[in-house]
Design a protein around this motif. Structure first.
Motif, PDB file in Angstrom:
ATOM      1  N   UNK A 100      25.318  64.927 -42.070  1.00  0.00           N
ATOM      2  CA  UNK A 100      24.820  64.111 -43.166  1.00  0.00           C
ATOM      3  C   UNK A 100      25.440  62.729 -43.085  1.00  0.00           C
ATOM      4  N   UNK A 101      24.608  61.707 -43.131  1.00  0.00           N
ATOM      5  CA  UNK A 101      25.093  60.335 -43.046  1.00  0.00           C
ATOM      6  C   UNK A 101      24.937  59.647 -44.390  1.00  0.00           C
ATOM      7  N   UNK A 102      25.908  58.825 -44.723  1.00  0.00           N
ATOM      8  CA  UNK A 102      25.870  58.051 -45.963  1.00  0.00           C
ATOM      9  C   UNK A 102      25.508  56.616 -45.613  1.00  0.00           C
ATOM     10  N   UNK A 103      24.682  56.006 -46.417  1.00  0.00           N
ATOM     11  CA  UNK A 103      24.286  54.620 -46.181  1.00  0.00           C
ATOM     12  C   UNK A 103      24.606  53.819 -47.433  1.00  0.00           C
ATOM     13  N   UNK A 104      25.375  52.774 -47.277  1.00  0.00           N
ATOM     14  CA  UNK A 104      25.780  51.959 -48.418  1.00  0.00           C
ATOM     15  C   UNK A 104      24.870  50.751 -48.536  1.00  0.00           C
ATOM     16  N   UNK A 105      24.634  50.319 -49.765  1.00  0.00           N
ATOM     17  CA  UNK A 105      23.821  49.133 -49.959  1.00  0.00           C
ATOM     18  C   UNK A 105      24.656  47.863 -49.823  1.00  0.00           C
ATOM     19  N   UNK A 106      25.950  47.977 -49.545  1.00  0.00           N
ATOM     20  CA  UNK A 106      26.809  46.816 -49.415  1.00  0.00           C
ATOM     21  C   UNK A 106      27.255  46.581 -47.984  1.00  0.00           C
ATOM     22  N   UNK A 107      26.394  46.905 -47.033  1.00  0.00           N
ATOM     23  CA  UNK A 107      26.728  46.568 -45.662  1.00  0.00           C
ATOM     24  C   UNK A 107      26.193  47.518 -44.613  1.00  0.00           C
ATOM     25  N   UNK A 108      25.539  48.595 -45.004  1.00  0.00           N
ATOM     26  CA  UNK A 108      24.984  49.505 -44.022  1.00  0.00           C
ATOM     27  C   UNK A 108      26.027  50.273 -43.247  1.00  0.00           C
ATOM     28  N   UNK A 109      27.201  50.490 -43.813  1.00  0.00           N
ATOM     29  CA  UNK A 109      28.257  51.235 -43.136  1.00  0.00           C
ATOM     30  C   UNK A 109      27.972  52.722 -43.312  1.00  0.00           C
ATOM     31  N   UNK A 110      27.973  53.453 -42.199  1.00  0.00           N
ATOM     32  CA  UNK A 110      27.697  54.878 -42.204  1.00  0.00           C
ATOM     33  C   UNK A 110      28.861  55.625 -41.575  1.00  0.00           C
ATOM     34  N   UNK A 111      28.981  56.902 -41.912  1.00  0.00           N
ATOM     35  CA  UNK A 111      29.977  57.756 -41.275  1.00  0.00           C
ATOM     36  C   UNK A 111      29.684  57.796 -39.779  1.00  0.00           C
ATOM     37  N   UNK A 112      30.710  57.580 -38.971  1.00  0.00           N
ATOM     38  CA  UNK A 112      30.556  57.582 -37.518  1.00  0.00           C
ATOM     39  C   UNK A 112      30.474  56.200 -36.903  1.00  0.00           C
ATOM     40  N   UNK A 113      30.202  55.180 -37.708  1.00  0.00           N
ATOM     41  CA  UNK A 113      30.131  53.804 -37.187  1.00  0.00           C
ATOM     42  C   UNK A 113      31.494  53.357 -36.666  1.00  0.00           C
ATOM     43  N   UNK A 114      31.463  52.479 -35.688  1.00  0.00           N
ATOM     44  CA  UNK A 114      32.684  51.808 -35.231  1.00  0.00           C
ATOM     45  C   UNK A 114      32.711  50.457 -35.929  1.00  0.00           C
ATOM     46  N   UNK A 115      33.838  50.164 -36.587  1.00  0.00           N
ATOM     47  CA  UNK A 115      33.971  48.919 -37.331  1.00  0.00           C
ATOM     48  C   UNK A 115      35.178  48.137 -36.827  1.00  0.00           C
ATOM     49  N   UNK A 116      35.169  46.848 -37.093  1.00  0.00           N
ATOM     50  CA  UNK A 116      36.325  45.996 -36.822  1.00  0.00           C
ATOM     51  C   UNK A 116      36.900  45.565 -38.154  1.00  0.00           C
TER      52      UNK A 116
END
Length: 67
Positions: free
Chosen positions: A1-17
């Motif tokens: 299950x993936x979560x999608x935020x309306x404040x940046x499109x950050x989802x579980x599993x994404x690689x972020x800096x």
């Protein structure tokens, strides 16, 4: 299950800096997203010692999205 935020499109599993603070420039993998708090939990990526961090979603930038 993936979560999608309306404040940046950050989802579980994404690689972020991380763009601010002591870990600025470090890469991390998102482990959970708390949309109500606008908070992201993540593990530092490619580090010898695993470390979990919680930061506001606007303190990170997505560099690789989940497919």
């Amino acid at each position: 299950m993936f979560h999608l935020c309306n404040w940046g499109g950050i989802e579980v599993g994404c690689i972020v800096e991380i763009v601010t603070g002591a870990f600025k420039g470090e890469k991390a993998r998102v482990t959970s997203v708390a949309e109500t708090k606008e908070e992201v939990s993540m593990e530092l990526y490619e580090q010898p010692i695993p470390m979990t961090l919680k930061m506001r979603g606007d303190h990170v930038r997505v560099i690789e999205r989940v497919e």
